[in-house]
Structure formats: C-alpha cells, structure tokens
Design an enzyme around this catalytic site. Sequence first.
Site, PDB file in Angstrom:
ATOM      1  N   LYS A  20       0.833  -1.208   0.000  1.00 27.41           N
ATOM      2  CA  LYS A  20       0.000   0.000   0.000  1.00 27.41           C
ATOM      3  C   LYS A  20       0.865   1.256   0.000  1.00 27.41           C
ATOM      4  CE  LYS A  20      -1.564   1.607   4.072  1.00 27.41           C
ATOM      5  NZ  LYS A  20      -1.216   3.014   4.273  1.00 27.41           N
ATOM      6  N   CYS A  52      -3.456  12.584  13.980  1.00 27.66           N
ATOM      7  CA  CYS A  52      -4.177  11.323  13.870  1.00 27.66           C
ATOM      8  C   CYS A  52      -3.903  10.513  15.118  1.00 27.66           C
ATOM      9  CB  CYS A  52      -3.794  10.583  12.600  1.00 27.66           C
ATOM     10  SG  CYS A  52      -2.187   9.841  12.683  1.00 27.66           S
ATOM     11  N   ARG A  73      -8.237  -0.417   5.569  1.00 29.77           N
ATOM     12  CA  ARG A  73      -7.470   0.595   4.848  1.00 29.77           C
ATOM     13  C   ARG A  73      -6.201  -0.012   4.255  1.00 29.77           C
ATOM     14  NH1 ARG A  73      -5.351   4.615   8.426  1.00 29.77           N
ATOM     15  NH2 ARG A  73      -4.074   4.793   6.584  1.00 29.77           N
TER      16      ARG A  73
END
Length: 423
Positions: free
Chosen positions: A22, A118, A401
Amino acid sequence: MDYLEIKGGDKLSGEIRVSGAKNAALPILAATILAKNPARITNLPNVADIKTFLKLLNLLGGESQFDAENHTAIVDTRDLKFTTATYEIVKTMRASILALGPLLARFGECRVSLPGGCAIGQRPVDLHLKALEKMGAEIVISEGYIYAKAPTGGLKGATIVFDKITVTGSENIIMAAALARGETRIINAAKEPEVEQICEILKAAGVKIKGAGESEIVVQGTAGELVDFAAIDVISDRIETGTYLCAAAIANSPLTLTCAAPRHLTAVTDKLAEMGFGFDFTRDSISIKPAAEIRAANVVTSEYPGFPTDMQAQLMALATQANGASVIEERLFENRFMHVSELTRMGAKIALRGNTATVTGGGLIGADVMATDLRASSALVLAALAARGTSRVHRIYHLDRGYENLETKLRSIGAKIERKKEK
Ligand code: UD1
C-alpha cells in the site's frame, strides 16, 4: 460497521501470498499526475486506501479502471484539470498529501487540505512545505488548506536538507523535483523501499535520478515536461509480510509467505530469530519455523533499514507470549501506543513509561477490543489468535485501509476468524 470474531489458541500452518505494498502504491498513484500517458500498474493491493487515492485522481479529472481481482489498474491523468484535494478526501486518508508535490509541479498551483493529527501523533507536514518553499513555491495556509504556487516558469531545483527523515516528505519532493527546472539535491532522504521504488519508476519514465534507496538523492528535473511511464509492478508489502510472520510466531506455528521481499525485512526477521524462531529464505519467499522457547527481546523503532514503527504493535502482541520482559521503545511517533490499553484488556502485562513499553509475557484471555489505527488493529487480531476464548475486534475499518482480505488469508492457514456486522 464490521467487526472480527476470533477464537484463539489454534495452531496455524500453510502458505499466504503477500499483496502489493500500500505504501508503495500510494506514491505511485500520486506520480501518475506527472505522466503524459496512461499508466498501467500491476500488483496493486485491493485495500480501501488505494480506492480512496483513485477516487481523488478521478475527482481531479482523471480516469481509472481498477480490476481489483487481478490487482491491475490503468490510470489516465492526461485530462486532469482540477487541482484541489478536498478535506473530504484528505480526512479519510492522510497520504493524500502525496498529491501536493506532483500537482504543484504539473499545474504551477494547487490546494490540498491540511491533514490533521491522527491516532498516532500530531504528524505535521511542515517539512514537505519547507522543501517546496526552497524550490521557490509560495505557500499559504488558510481555512484548513495549503495553497501552493510555483514561481513563473515552474518549481526550481534546490538543495534540501530534511531536518528529520520523512517518508512521504521525501516522496513528495522527489516527484516535485522530477518536473522542476534544474537539479534538486535531497539530503537526509528516507531510504525506505517504497521511496526507492518511486525513484526507479521515475527513472524508467526518463527522469535522471541518482541515489535511489540512499540518503542523498539527486534529481534532474524535466522543466515541466510530463514523463512517459513504463509498466509498473508494485513491490511486495513488507509490513503485511511482517504481520503474518508475527501471526505465525504468536501461534508458534510454521508458515510460508510467498511473493515476499525478504531483503526488505531483515530487521524484522532478525528480531524474530533473536526471539527463537527459525527461517528459510528464497529470493521471494520466507518460511518461519516454530521456536523451542519464545524469548523476550528489546526493540527500538527507527527509519529503514531499522525496525519499522509500522511493526511495533504486532511485535508487542508477540512479546506477550515470550518468556520474560521485552522493552519496546517507539522513536518515530509520540503517541503510537493506543493498542496498549486494548492489549491490557486481554490480560497483557504492559508497563508504559513515556515512549517505552515493558511487556512481560503471560497468557491472554479473549475480550472485546477496539481498533485505533491500522497497525494497532492487526496487533489486536494477532493477540486474539493467541488468547484463550473468543475476542471481538471492533472498528476494523482501520484494518481494511491497508490489509487485503486479512480474515480470508488467516482462515486459509487455520485461524478461526470471521467478519460479522455490528448490531
Ligand atoms: C510513512 C508511512 C507510515 C509509517 C511512517 C514512518 C506512508 C503512506 N505512510 O508515513 O505507514 O508509519 O512513514 O515509517 O508511507 N514529521 C514532521 N514533519 C513533517 C513530516 C514528518 O515532523 O513534515 C515527523 C512525523 O511526525 C514523524 C516522523 O517525522 O514523527 C516520520 O514521519 P514520516 O516519515 O513523514 O511519516 P509518513 O510519511 O507520514
């Protein structure tokens, strides 16, 4: 919302095929903004973040077809006309910041929503912005957006010394430099394999780059001319590989990972070997063998080629099964221990002091736990594999994700894991 229900305590065995990375695929998608031809990308992982980035490119006016089953996409950015990455997109994926460098380099101006903090820390992007300013860009932050404007004639090459090693920061500047006027020298660049791959892809597209995979990278810009991409094959996901190695290790079971890149995982396999596990390697596979005794080990996270922060939570889950106390120090992010309180709910003995966790091995008991970020989520799944009884891992949209078919892959090696819907 989905959750995962896991019955722990079983031995595992078999083979898992590792997906494309990713974190390599995201900058590759961003780099397609620099292309004059449609880019063909293979080994693209079918995970939520990739779909989000494709959506971003579509919102900018690009076109993409993603054959998720075959992990192949054709991305055509020739007709890109919008230059704003909106808050709606960036809030779901911080890595949207990767569009900043390429958009600015191609269009001379753009607007990208400022990513907030985050779950793992503040995560500023000041180093990305400072580097672009050094290349002549004017940057204004207003109403939550970064407005960036290149000087007349486009960004200009510069010498950039990163105060801290930043992965997406290095990628952003490499991509911006590819279309700038003249030479950009990046000092203290990230050496991660994902950064190396973006250099190799741009090289294959005709950009002159020296130092791919090294801490000093020199890019000769094309002075605004778009580049011609060759076929791109995304490298194997080293963090997914490491996660499944820890799954095998926590169940003290054998496992083979195929389509892997052992050379990108030395820090992880060395640490697991120190804990007592055996290994067989080929060029693209890793087999892990059970340990006679799982020994405690100390870990300090650092930039590549050191032990990855993205493997810290999984290693901590494994440390709960070791004989003795392991000291785990997080050096990259200030708040990357959100999984500690969840692991504690499962009976883990963890003492937290600043950025250091001391984990004393012992049994785990199944519980309801909450995923807080991508890698922390996978650590909870691993802990559940080792725990006595049933665990439910909630909020697994974090997992989706970045892990492709995690539960299918784990089931294929004997784990009792099911995806269910929250009532
Ligand atoms: C990337 C990875 C992420 C991984 C991280 C560290 C992607 C999409 N994500 O994130 O999975 O955990 O590398 O290996 O590739 N920093 C600043 N100012 C900046 C930029 C970074 O202070 O402008 C700090 C960060 O807060 C952090 C450190 O530098 O403490 C490293 O962060 P960085 O390498 O930039 O992480 P990302 O690229 O966001």
